[in-house]
Design a protein around this motif. Structure first.
Motif, PDB file in Angstrom:
ATOM      1  N   THR A 185       0.850  -1.194   0.000  1.00 59.98           N
ATOM      2  CA  THR A 185       0.000   0.000   0.000  1.00 59.98           C
ATOM      3  C   THR A 185       0.883   1.240   0.000  1.00 59.98           C
ATOM      4  OG1 THR A 185      -0.115   0.102   2.418  1.00 59.98           O
ATOM      5  CG2 THR A 185      -1.822  -1.199   1.288  1.00 59.98           C
TER       6      THR A 185
ATOM      7  N   LEU B 141      -1.802  -0.940  -3.823  1.00 64.84           N
ATOM      8  CA  LEU B 141      -0.908  -0.955  -4.975  1.00 64.84           C
ATOM      9  C   LEU B 141      -1.088  -2.281  -5.710  1.00 64.84           C
ATOM     10  CD1 LEU B 141       2.350   0.572  -3.430  1.00 64.84           C
ATOM     11  CD2 LEU B 141       0.469   1.738  -4.603  1.00 64.84           C
TER      12      LEU B 141
ATOM     13  N   GLU C 197      -0.944   7.711  -7.023  1.00 69.74           N
ATOM     14  CA  GLU C 197      -1.195   7.126  -5.705  1.00 69.74           C
ATOM     15  C   GLU C 197      -1.209   8.188  -4.609  1.00 69.74           C
ATOM     16  OE1 GLU C 197       3.233   6.592  -6.650  1.00 69.74           O
ATOM     17  OE2 GLU C 197       1.296   6.607  -7.699  1.00 69.74           O
TER      18      GLU C 197
ATOM     19  N   HIS D 297      -5.095   1.162  -9.140  1.00 65.38           N
ATOM     20  CA  HIS D 297      -4.149   1.942  -8.349  1.00 65.38           C
ATOM     21  C   HIS D 297      -2.793   1.243  -8.328  1.00 65.38           C
ATOM     22  CE1 HIS D 297      -7.275   4.626  -6.992  1.00 65.38           C
ATOM     23  NE2 HIS D 297      -8.013   3.601  -6.602  1.00 65.38           N
ATOM     24  N   GLY D 298      -1.746   2.040  -8.173  1.00 62.69           N
ATOM     25  CA  GLY D 298      -0.449   1.389  -8.096  1.00 62.69           C
ATOM     26  C   GLY D 298       0.704   2.307  -8.409  1.00 62.69           C
ATOM     27  N   ASP D 299       1.861   1.664  -8.547  1.00 62.42           N
ATOM     28  CA  ASP D 299       3.103   2.367  -8.820  1.00 62.42           C
ATOM     29  C   ASP D 299       3.648   1.901 -10.160  1.00 62.42           C
ATOM     30  OD1 ASP D 299       3.813  -0.216  -8.124  1.00 62.42           O
ATOM     31  OD2 ASP D 299       4.730   0.348  -6.212  1.00 62.42           O
TER      32      ASP D 299
END
Length: 337
Positions: free
Chosen positions: A23, A40, A179, A206-208
């Motif tokens: 997260t 994430l 994010e 959602h994420g990186d």
């Protein structure tokens, strides 16, 4: 902080809770309070989102223009009625004052308005006898699954540059928001659901970098639209192009302001302050450099300095709205300083 609310993905028309444990923290920039965490994406989450969008595509592609248009009009009505809710979400996670947040939504609504008239843009052409005995036809068709990677500074407006038109044209969408301020994307997804958009047509992942690379490298995702820094724009363009995707990669947009000797210096100073400090100073096209020609530099500098000292800085939700909200994170504040 495990007891804090967790922001899930939005996949196939509902909240999607990952089995992963990674997260990222989400803060209220005005207070520095860690208010929630955002999920994430794992490889499994990425595949689930892409599968949902790909499954929804044939039906949405074949949905009549009239039906699509009715849904988009309904989305517009809901957004217009409830935009204050979205403005508060933006201010609480980004930091810009409420009037700036409302302005951002208004600019996004302009593209929703444009999408409401999309049947005219989807018309093809027919030319008779372009050459002897040869007629020429053009046909516009949706691509399929399209990806959007949007920045933190305009969590509503930048996605709305892209997804209303993509959806109107018959594509299905996966939005990967920043994010740092992810909640606006989920709010918009729920609004699409309320407007009657079929499940899987609009998804939020959602994420990186893992989520970004998952979209860039997927053979199912047909195009990528991105706004952000120049180095990342180059990376996204190069990576996505290798798999034959269509790419919009918009990077780096800080402006220079040129002030000539015959300028109205009070007006120029006002505009410099508005452009440099609006949206917490995090507008893509903020004025960060002023070039004053010849003899006016000292006078202009004095006027700008005077205006800077009068800026009221504070919590953007305050009923006595300040001029400038906080930068989004302490790390970003330190970088700017």
């Amino acid at each position: 902080m495990s007891d804090l609310p967790l922001i899930p993905h939005w996949i196939n028309g509902t909240e999607h809770h990952t089995t992963g444990t990674n997260t990222a923290p989400v803060y209220n920039p005005a207070t520095g309070e860690h208010t929630r965490n955002v999920t994430l994406a794992t490889e499994s989450d990425i595949n689930t989102a892409i599968t949902a969008a790909a499954t929804a595509f044939p039906t949405w592609r074949d949905t009549s223009l009239a039906r699509r248009q009715a849904i988009i009009f309904r989305f517009r009505e809901l957004l217009t009625t409830r935009k204050n809710e979205l403005a508060h979400i933006i201010t609480h996670e980004h930091g810009k004052v409420l009037s700036d947040a409302a302005g951002e939504i208004g600019r996004g609504l302009e593209i929703v308005d444009l999408a409401c008239g999309f049947p005219h843009f989807l018309k093809g052409d027919h030319t008779i006898n372009a050459s002897t005995g040869i007629d020429v036809h053009s046909l516009k068709q949706p691509l399929g699954v399209v990806g959007i990677i949007s920045p933190f500074n305009f969590p509503a407006m930048v996605p709305m540059w892209f997804f209303p038109l993509a959806i109107a044209a018959g594509n299905t969408v996966i939005l990967k928001p920043s994010e740092k301020d992810p909640s606006a994307a989920n709010w918009l997804a729920a609004l699409w659901k309320e407007a009657g958009l079929p499940d899987g047509v609009f998804n939020v992942l959602h994420g990186d970098k893992t989520a970004v690379d998952g979209l860039l490298n997927s053979p199912v995702v047909q195009s990528i639209s991105f706004v952000g820094s120049t180095p990342i724009a180059k990376y996204i363009y190069e990576t996505a192009a290798k798999t034959g995707k269509r790419v919009q990669a918009l990077g780096g947009a800080k402006n220079h302001m040129l002030v000539l000797p015959d300028a109205d210096l009070d007006h120029a100073a006002d505009q410099a302050i508005n452009a440099g400090y609006g949206s917490a100073g995090e507008r893509c096209m903020a004025i960060s450099v002023i070039l004053a020609v010849e003899t006016i530099a000292d006078d202009l500098t004095a006027k700008i300095k005077d205006r800077i000292q009068q800026l009221r800085i504070g919590d953007g939700t305050n009923k006595h709205e300040p001029d400038l909200g906080p930068l989004i994170t302490a790390a970003h504040r330190d970088k700017v300083a």
